[in-house]
Design a protein around this motif. Structure first.
Motif, mmCIF file in Angstrom:
data_model
loop_
_atom_site.group_PDB
_atom_site.id
_atom_site.type_symbol
_atom_site.label_atom_id
_atom_site.label_comp_id
_atom_site.label_asym_id
_atom_site.label_seq_id
_atom_site.Cartn_x
_atom_site.Cartn_y
_atom_site.Cartn_z
ATOM 1 N N ASP A 20 0.834 -1.210 0.000
ATOM 2 C CA ASP A 20 0.000 0.000 0.000
ATOM 3 C C ASP A 20 0.866 1.257 0.000
ATOM 4 O O ASP A 20 0.622 2.189 -0.761
ATOM 5 C CB ASP A 20 -0.914 0.044 1.233
ATOM 6 N N ASP A 29 -1.878 1.239 -7.222
ATOM 7 C CA ASP A 29 -2.552 0.644 -6.071
ATOM 8 C C ASP A 29 -1.826 -0.631 -5.634
ATOM 9 O O ASP A 29 -0.947 -1.148 -6.327
ATOM 10 C CB ASP A 29 -4.041 0.404 -6.333
ATOM 11 N N ARG A 30 -2.209 -1.108 -4.472
ATOM 12 C CA ARG A 30 -1.568 -2.274 -3.862
ATOM 13 C C ARG A 30 -1.594 -3.492 -4.779
ATOM 14 O O ARG A 30 -0.611 -4.228 -4.873
ATOM 15 C CB ARG A 30 -2.281 -2.576 -2.553
ATOM 16 N N SER A 31 -2.701 -3.696 -5.459
ATOM 17 C CA SER A 31 -2.811 -4.878 -6.317
ATOM 18 C C SER A 31 -1.775 -4.855 -7.452
ATOM 19 O O SER A 31 -1.248 -5.903 -7.828
ATOM 20 C CB SER A 31 -4.225 -5.025 -6.877
ATOM 21 N N PHE A 34 1.581 -5.952 -5.983
ATOM 22 C CA PHE A 34 1.607 -7.406 -5.836
ATOM 23 C C PHE A 34 1.733 -8.099 -7.189
ATOM 24 O O PHE A 34 2.430 -9.108 -7.295
ATOM 25 C CB PHE A 34 0.361 -7.907 -5.093
ATOM 26 N N ARG A 35 1.084 -7.561 -8.198
ATOM 27 C CA ARG A 35 1.202 -8.161 -9.544
ATOM 28 C C ARG A 35 2.623 -8.027 -10.077
ATOM 29 O O ARG A 35 3.127 -8.957 -10.710
ATOM 30 C CB ARG A 35 0.197 -7.534 -10.500
#
Length: 80
Positions: A20, A29-31, A34-35
């Protein structure tokens, strides 16, 4: 997992940043973070690599796996 994905995660964790927090710093964004770390996105835009390198205080070439030198470049010019 690619070297790029491993190095992004390694550097983020070394700096004690959550996904985040890094996302907020670089405008993602956080996603997305992670990706990137799970190697789900193969071609990370250069402006994102540059923003991450600045946020993590590392050489963009290190994040890309092109160099083993973590030290950021002496100048803070955009990588082209």
């Amino acid at each position: 997992m690619s070297k790029v994905a491993e190095r992004i995660k390694e550097c983020r964790e070394e700096h004690g940043l959550s996904a985040d927090e890094l996302g907020r710093i670089i405008g993602r964004d956080r996603s997305m973070i992670f990706r990137y770390e799970k190697d789900e996105i193969g071609n990370i835009p250069i402006n994102v690599i540059h923003a991450m390198a600045l946020a993590l205080n590392v050489n963009p070439a290190y994040l890309m796996g092109w160099s083993d030198d973590k030290n950021p470049p002496a100048e803070k010019e955009p990588v082209t």
